[in-house]
Design a protein around this motif. Structure first.
Motif, mmCIF file in Angstrom:
data_model
loop_
_atom_site.group_PDB
_atom_site.id
_atom_site.type_symbol
_atom_site.label_atom_id
_atom_site.label_comp_id
_atom_site.label_asym_id
_atom_site.label_seq_id
_atom_site.Cartn_x
_atom_site.Cartn_y
_atom_site.Cartn_z
ATOM 1 N N UNK A 139 -57.333 12.669 -6.044
ATOM 2 C CA UNK A 139 -58.354 11.795 -6.610
ATOM 3 C C UNK A 139 -58.966 10.911 -5.523
ATOM 4 N N UNK A 140 -58.115 10.356 -4.679
ATOM 5 C CA UNK A 140 -58.602 9.482 -3.617
ATOM 6 C C UNK A 140 -59.520 10.254 -2.659
ATOM 7 N N UNK B 152 -63.343 9.119 -1.839
ATOM 8 C CA UNK B 152 -63.697 8.638 -0.499
ATOM 9 C C UNK B 152 -64.412 9.693 0.348
ATOM 10 N N UNK B 153 -64.783 10.802 -0.257
ATOM 11 C CA UNK B 153 -65.493 11.842 0.492
ATOM 12 C C UNK B 153 -66.757 11.252 1.139
ATOM 13 N N UNK B 154 -66.970 11.601 2.393
ATOM 14 C CA UNK B 154 -68.098 11.003 3.129
ATOM 15 C C UNK B 154 -69.453 11.468 2.594
ATOM 16 N N UNK C 204 -54.214 1.975 -14.272
ATOM 17 C CA UNK C 204 -55.585 2.214 -13.833
ATOM 18 C C UNK C 204 -56.139 1.000 -13.102
ATOM 19 N N UNK C 205 -55.844 -0.188 -13.645
ATOM 20 C CA UNK C 205 -56.326 -1.408 -12.986
ATOM 21 C C UNK C 205 -55.731 -1.504 -11.579
ATOM 22 N N UNK C 206 -54.453 -1.184 -11.464
ATOM 23 C CA UNK C 206 -53.824 -1.254 -10.139
ATOM 24 C C UNK C 206 -54.443 -0.242 -9.173
ATOM 25 N N UNK C 207 -54.712 0.949 -9.706
ATOM 26 C CA UNK C 207 -55.368 1.942 -8.850
ATOM 27 C C UNK C 207 -56.751 1.431 -8.426
ATOM 28 N N UNK D 166 -58.130 1.330 -0.635
ATOM 29 C CA UNK D 166 -59.069 2.348 -0.139
ATOM 30 C C UNK D 166 -60.097 2.815 -1.169
ATOM 31 N N UNK D 167 -59.870 2.539 -2.461
ATOM 32 C CA UNK D 167 -60.841 3.028 -3.449
ATOM 33 C C UNK D 167 -61.539 1.914 -4.219
ATOM 34 N N UNK D 168 -61.177 0.665 -3.958
ATOM 35 C CA UNK D 168 -61.634 -0.369 -4.888
ATOM 36 C C UNK D 168 -63.145 -0.592 -4.873
ATOM 37 N N UNK D 169 -63.827 -0.062 -3.897
ATOM 38 C CA UNK D 169 -65.288 -0.183 -3.923
ATOM 39 C C UNK D 169 -65.911 0.870 -4.844
ATOM 40 N N UNK D 170 -65.080 1.812 -5.342
ATOM 41 C CA UNK D 170 -65.665 2.892 -6.145
ATOM 42 C C UNK D 170 -64.949 3.128 -7.477
#
Ligand SMILES: *Cc1c(COP(=O)(O)O)cnc(C)c1O
Length: 853
Positions: A522-523, A527-529, A555-558, A563-567
């Motif tokens: 999932x990550x 985070x794919x460029x 889900x909230x923690x994820x 590394x993913x919190x901007x998306x």
């Protein structure tokens, strides 16, 4: 507290603007963008702040602003346009005239919850939204329907997420002063009040009226000074967890609802019970029909059953209300006396036939007992429900259980974005929403310029993103987050990135965290460029459901991980408002229930209407909606015993679809142009939603299949001193009392047992009917292919004819069968009552050869 005298002050709206107050008090505004805009432009900031509640909104507009507006030509022009449209809505004749429902043929529609707009939080989820959409569509179609529900003092809870990621709840107070409701009054201007005797004293209730376009919704309320606190509490909270309060709520809704109609001199032709919470309506309605037509219980039952519709929404047995019978009994005992039936018989109407000695009382069984029309809410759910409730019709094959289905639909105008609505007005027609059943009109969606559609969709996606940022900011500010975190959340999500939304109740079977099964994979996607994806999650867990809350927390923690919190965003407090942003702005709508637990599901339909593409398990409506040119199916509809294994298989399947198909397709663009293949799918999804999954289509189906025949039944059965109903009652009485004597001999073949295709053969059979006559029964041969275990596969019943009567009560029946297919076949015979579906489906009245099946 000191004793206060309360007085109310209403805004002094200048005469040229007086329509505003009128408009605010009819929910029609909430599915008309021009009307919404009219309110909004008065004070956009205040409009949002007050939760788009026009009644509360108008009472906080300054007198000066009103005075300015009353001289503002542009505003007055806008108001005039809305007013014309509003008046036109009232003057439009019914669209179902062709079906013969006159304005006097009232349909009473009962539901515990109604989800009409976020400013009226009388609903918990899908069931309520569906009921709200039913009213809205009925208004547009001109159906003579009246809604009946309860007015809860506390709205359904607001959700917020604490710094641990744990769901917290608060219960907003509904102040009737701020709601578009008015006390219901009778013809002489007296406020309607009803009372119901209960074990803790008389339950008194007043009634509020809410207008939904042309439809009236009556809401009962026990918050009256003459009631004790216990009784006032009946309408304090939706779905009280104490079963004493819950049963009282259902008594109030069903029995009280019918009493309200009676007090208004309204005698509905048809009664529609939306789920088992309303089943007590069946009881009180019979009582009223007995009085009005001066008939006994048996006759009234024939009338009421043939004019009653019952819709079930729950494919899981545990989801249906069951009370211990001692709790129900005090409320319904008076009816035993009135109906001249024993207490045990009355209770047995809510109990399974197979377990007479149970102490349980099922609201489903009770509702089904009173209804001649029973349905599930999708094709698959109809099938599941037939299997679930097979034992209520002993000795019947599952496919003959009298539960059909009408697939749910959504009120398109309530969920279509303003931008897309404008496109429709431009490319389809300015009145497209009242002509949704016209396939030529809907097919013009194909003509919308790809660039136009993409442009407005990007606007909707951007609105969703803005809404997410705003919501996160509020959430982080509440938690006293440091400045740099606030700055960060103010910039989450990207308006160019493929946006996948998941929003629904956090029940475990919905598997919100299916993607987290493989957090690494999932990550990588997120985070794919080149071709990233972003996720928006929302949904409430039931306040007592710690498992559901734990999923939210995961889900909230994820979503907060570095590394993913901007998306990835979890949006608090999923309600109609949030739902609108999400279904309008998503590119993909994700749905991962454990089949067959989702009765229907409707949020995916809302997304489709807006061009969102569904990726879903083949469950509920998606079994009917899925086609590979308008969405994706996860798995192939298998049902697994091992949940762990199932989650594994289906999460990997979901990743495969995303990686191999969804993401490449979304980013497949020539020189910065819109993704044409994607847009093609969007258009297919939009056409599908409007054509097949709108509440317009749904209510038309209810009309043609249930309301109209039920209303005709009601009229025929009640005319001429209810003569027809009396005949039916007698017929049923004879059948029930004499049925036990029926015997069948084994059917005999007139030929050898091997045939070739095209052969015909004849079957004869001796039937002993006792005192019943051949005019009262149907003798059938039941035949079809048999599977390895000698079970029928798609068998058919064929009527046999009476060949001769050989002695008193003894008859020979015969029929001819043509072998139209090769294979292994079997046949047997049975007797069922002759008559309409209600009579022929009477539980227990079916006899097979050898007395079994
Ligand atoms: C549409 C809607 C639902 C029901 O949709 P499901 O797909 O059954 O979850 C629930 N809540 C809200 C706020 C909705 O708008």
């Amino acid at each position: 507290m000191e004793k206060m005298q309360i007085y109310k002050v209403y805004p002094a709206i200048p005469e040229p603007l007086s329509f505003l107050d009128y408009l605010a008090r009819n929910l029609w505004w909430c599915w008309n963008h021009e009307a919404i805009e009219l309110f909004r432009r008065i004070n956009p900031v205040q409009w949002e702040k007050i939760g788009k509640n026009p009644v509360a909104f108008l009472s906080c507009i300054t007198q000066r602003r009103f005075d300015d507006l009353s001289k503002d030509e542009s505003f007055l022009g806008h108001l005039g346009r809305v007013k014309t449209k509003f008046e036109k809505m009232f003057s439009r004749v019914s669209q179902i005239k062709e079906f013969d429902l006159t304005p006097k043929d009232t349909i009473a529609y009962f539901s515990m919850e109604f989800g009409l707009h976020e400013s009226l939080p009388f609903f918990a989820g899908g069931l309520g939204i569906l009921a709200g959409d039913h009213l809205k569509a009925s208004s547009t179609l001109g159906i003579p329907l009246i809604g009946i529900g309860l007015l809860f003092r506390e709205g359904y809870f607001r959700q917020f997420i604490d710094h641990n990621g744990w769901q917290q709840e608060t219960y907003p107070i509904n102040d009737v002063f701020d709601l578009p409701v008015q006390k219901l009054k009778d013809h002489s201007g007296f406020e309607i009040k009803i009372d119901i005797p209960g074990p803790d004293g008389i339950i008194n209730a007043c009634v509020w009226q809410l207008k939904v376009g042309k439809i009236r919704l009556f809401l009962l309320d026990t918050n009256l000074p003459e009631n004790s606190k216990n009784i006032r509490d009946i309408t304090s909270r939706l779905y009280a967890s104490h079963s004493e309060i819950r049963i009282a709520q259902e008594i109030l809704l069903g029995i009280g609802g019918i009493k309200v109609l009676r007090a208004m001199d309204i005698f509905p032709n048809v009664c529609h019970m939306n789920e088992g919470h309303c089943s007590f309506a069946g009881l009180e309605r019979i009582s009223i029909v007995m009085d009005k037509y001066n008939v006994d219980f048996q006759v009234a039952f024939q009338i009421c059953k043939r004019s009653c519709v019952f819709t079930t929404h729950t494919p899981v047995a545990a989801g249906h209300d069951v009370f211990v019978k001692e709790m129900v009994f005090p409320y319904i005992q008076p009816y035993a006396r009135k109906f001249s039936v024993s207490d045990d018989e009355l209770l047995s109407w809510g109990q399974p036939h197979t377990r007479k000695n149970t102490d349980k009382f099922s609201m489903f069984i009770f509702g089904a007992h009173f209804a001649g029309y029973i349905n599930g809410v999708s094709r698959l759910h109809g099938r599941v429900a037939r299997g679930m409730w097979q034992s209520l019709w002993p000795r019947r094959h599952v496919e003959e259980i009298p539960i059909s289905h009408i697939t749910n639909g959504v009120h398109i105008s309530s969920y279509l974005s303003q931008h897309k609505n404008s496109l429709f007005e431009r490319y389809l027609s300015s009145d497209w929403s009242s002509r949704q059943s016209n396939p030529n009109l809907i097919s013009r969606i194909d003509m919308i310029e790809d660039a136009d559609l993409w442009h407005v969709h990007e606007l909707d996606r951007s609105s969703l993103i803005r809404r997410c940022r705003q919501s996160l900011l509020t959430q982080y500010e509440r938690q006293n987050a440091p400045r740099h975190e606030l700055d960060e959340v103010a910039g989450v999500l990207d308006h160019r990135v493929l946006t996948i939304c998941f929003a629904r109740r956090f029940a475990t079977y919905k598997r919100a965290s299916l993607l987290l099964k493989d957090a690494q994979r999932l990550t990588r996607l997120i985070t794919d460029e080149d071709k990233p994806v972003q996720f928006v999650f929302a949904g409430k867990a039931h306040p007592n459901d710690d498992q559901g809350k734990a999923i939210i927390k995961r889900i909230v923690e994820f979503a907060r991980s570095h590394n993913v919190r901007h998306r990835v965003v979890f949006l608090e407090n999923y309600d109609i408002n949030i739902a609108r942003y999400m279904v309008q702005g998503c590119d993909v709508w994700l749905n991962t229930p454990r089949r067959p637990n989702e009765a229907c599901g409707t949020s995916g339909m809302k997304a489709s209407a807006n061009g969102g593409l569904n990726i879903s398990i083949l469950d509920g409506w998606w079994c009917e909606g899925f086609r590979d040119d308008r969405g994706w199916a996860i798995g192939n509809g298998d049902i697994y015993d091992d949940h762990e294994y199932q989650d594994e298989v289906e999460s990997q399947a979901l990743f495969n679809i995303l990686e191999n198909d969804v993401i490449p397709k979304f980013y497949d663009r020539k020189r910065g142009n819109p993704p044409l293949k994607w847009i093609k799918m969007m258009k297919e999804a939009m056409k599908m939603a409007i054509k097949d999954f709108s509440s317009d289509r749904m209510v038309r189906d209810y009309c043609s299949r249930f309301y109209i025949p039920a209303s005709i039944n009601f009229k025929q059965l009640t005319q001429d001193s209810a003569e027809k109903a009396k005949e039916l009652a007698l017929a049923q009485f004879r059948l029930v009392s004499l049925w036990g004597d029926i015997r069948l001999s084994s059917p005999e073949l007139t030929k050898e047992v091997d045939f070739t295709v095209g052969d015909t053969f004849r079957i004869t059979l001796e039937v002993f009917l006792g005192e019943l006559t051949p005019e009262e029964v149907v003798v059938q041969v039941y035949h079809g292919k048999v599977r390895a275990l000698d079970e029928f596969e798609g068998a058919r019943a064929e009527t046999m004819w009476l060949q001769e009567t050989i002695a008193e009560g003894r008859h020979i029946y015969a029929c001819t069968i043509t072998c139209s297919d090769s294979g292994r076949f079997g046949y047997t015979s049975r007797v069922i009552p002759k008559g309409d579906e209600v009579l022929s489906n009477t539980p227990g009245l079916i006899t097979w050869v050898n007395g079994d099946d």
